[in-house]
Enzyme design. Structure first.
Site, short mmCIF file in Angstrom:
data_model
loop_
_atom_site.label_atom_id
_atom_site.label_comp_id
_atom_site.label_asym_id
_atom_site.label_seq_id
_atom_site.Cartn_x
_atom_site.Cartn_y
_atom_site.Cartn_z
N ASP A 1 -9.88 1.80 10.91
CA ASP A 1 -9.60 1.44 9.51
C ASP A 1 -10.32 0.14 9.14
O ASP A 1 -9.75 -0.74 8.49
CB ASP A 1 -8.09 1.30 9.30
N MET B 1 1.86 3.09 2.46
CA MET B 1 2.79 3.27 3.57
C MET B 1 3.60 2.03 3.92
O MET B 1 4.51 2.11 4.73
CB MET B 1 2.02 3.75 4.81
N ALA B 2 3.27 0.88 3.33
CA ALA B 2 3.96 -0.33 3.74
C ALA B 2 3.84 -1.41 2.67
O ALA B 2 2.94 -1.36 1.82
CB ALA B 2 3.39 -0.85 5.06
N GLY C 1 0.84 -1.19 0.00
CA GLY C 1 0.00 0.00 0.00
C GLY C 1 0.87 1.23 0.00
O GLY C 1 2.07 1.17 -0.27
N LYS D 1 5.13 -6.78 7.86
CA LYS D 1 4.81 -5.47 7.28
C LYS D 1 6.02 -4.57 7.46
O LYS D 1 6.46 -4.31 8.59
CB LYS D 1 3.59 -4.87 7.97
#
Length: 415
Positions: free
Chosen positions: A266, A153-154, A151, A171
């Site tokens: 989330d 950010m990771a 994604g 992750k």
């Protein structure tokens, strides 16, 4: 790293300095984060600033008179050092505060400038290890087997501990260079606090750490399948029961974490990992608390439009506008929006070309689910509509209450 907004409005001048991820709604509304009620040119919610120092994205919220940057009308733009936002009798100058003599080309990530953003390599910071002639990738004590997702950010990998043991989902966080050691440690501390929460339907945390300039999180690996593949051949009535079963299990988890004083923030289809265990549906809820931890530790980047549709479609307005008072009702909104998507295959909002998803979600109401699926039971539509009310006080206040109302839809016809 900080950014500064120098504001000149009819009532005077002021300056706002920001050093971490922040979302500001600017306008005349009483609940605007930056209130400009002295300038009648501004709409109640005129534009939004998404700040991830040193980056800043401006998004016009379908304002009545529009938003100008350096004299040009914009709908969405990445701000550069020295840019001037204007509207009516108000100007706001954006400045980046840092040691480099050229703030306009400040690096956001390795190889990324404020003028030409590009994503860093997915395997940045992962080292190669020679093991008996075979090249393996490793970070900290974990040996990477394969990439299973990524994604903004990771990146997530399937990995194993070098000393053996369980296979994990690893992750690896893409950490901006501007993030301080203090903020990195804050993220790790908050992640470890989340690890204290245990529930059969929560993805377990195994370990967190920092190695080779990368933050990593090792979590339970869950083999799962997309909803549409599991539900592909189901008749409509069974699909309703299946989708409501997913939500019922998810609400079990939300009831537990809310009782512990935690909000997930989330909940969305991508974070509900589904598997078929011998004909039995199993749900695991992933990424507990990570969205909040990313933001508060300064690890968040600016939300891309593509990423926005897959996340913002499931977020209530108070969370999207950056409120720090997001409570359990926000998770219940997101759970209902997820059920909406399961039942219709569509987002609750009409994301039209040329309109930024954030602007759409903050200025419009969700499309009633009964318009998408007129054949759905009226009572089920009412549950989803109630849970997705704009005013949090009008939604379900507990996961248990919402789960109880869904109970009739878990039964087979005739039961």
């Amino acid at each position: 790293m900080t950014v500064r907004f120098e504001i000149s409005s009819p009532s005077g001048q002021r300056t706002i300095t920001i050093d971490r991820y922040t979302v500001l709604v600017v306008g005349r509304a009483h609940d605007a984060d930056l209130r400009l009620d002295d300038d009648p040119h501004f709409s109640r919610r005129h534009f939004l600033l998404e700040v991830a120092p040193p980056a800043c994205q401006l998004i016009d919220l379908e304002s009545r008179n529009g938003t100008l940057v350096n004299g040009e009308p914009v709908t969405s733009t990445r701000l550069s050092h020295g840019d001037v936002i204007s509207g009516g009798a108000t100007t706001i100058t954006f400045r980046i505060e840092q040691d480099s003599p050229d703030a306009s080309t400040l690096e956001l990530f390795p190889g990324e400038s404020a003028h030409a953003p590009t994503a860093p390599p997915a395997t940045s910071g992962v080292i190669d290890v020679d093991s008996g002639g075979t090249i393996l990738q490793q970070i900290g004590p974990y040996r990477i087997l394969r990439e299973i997702g990524h994604g903004a950010m990771a990146t997530v990998y399937q990995a194993g501990h070098v000393d053996g043991g369980d296979i994990v989902a690893l992750k690896i966080i893409r950490s901006p260079l501007s993030v301080s050691e203090t903020h990195r440690q804050l993220f790790l501390r908050e992640a470890r606090l989340m690890a204290r929460l245990t529930h059969p339907r929560l993805v377990r945390f195994h370990a967190t750490g920092f190695a080779d300039e990368q933050i990593y999180l090792a979590m339970e690996y869950v083999s799962h399948e997309p909803f549409h593949e599991l539900a592909l051949s189901m008749p409509p009535r069974k699909r309703i029961r299946f989708a409501c079963g997913i939500l019922s299990q998810t609400l079990d988890v939300l009831e537990y974490i809310h009782s512990e004083g935690v909000v997930h923030r989330d909940v969305k289809p991508a974070n509900l990992l589904l598997s078929n265990d011998g004909g039995r549906l199993v749900v695991k809820v992933a990424d507990l608390g990570l969205a909040k931890n990313f933001h508060e530790a300064g690890l968040s980047g600016i939300t891309s439009e593509g990423e926005a549709r897959g996340t913002i479609a499931f977020m209530p307005q108070e969370q999207l506008a950056g409120s720090r008072d997001v409570g359990p009702a926000a998770d219940l909104y997101s759970a209902a929006a997820t059920l909406y998507w399961y039942l219709t295959g569509e987002f609750p909002y009409e994301f039209l070309p040329g309109k930024h998803p954030i602007a759409v979600a903050l200025s419009q109401s969700p499309v009633p689910i009964s318009e998408r699926r007129p054949d759905l039971p009226e009572d089920l539509c009412e549950i989803i509509t109630r849970a997705m009310m704009t005013d949090p006080a009008k939604r379900y206040q507990t996961a248990a209450e919402m789960r109880e109302d869904l109970r009739p839809f878990l039964r087979k016809a005739g039961e």
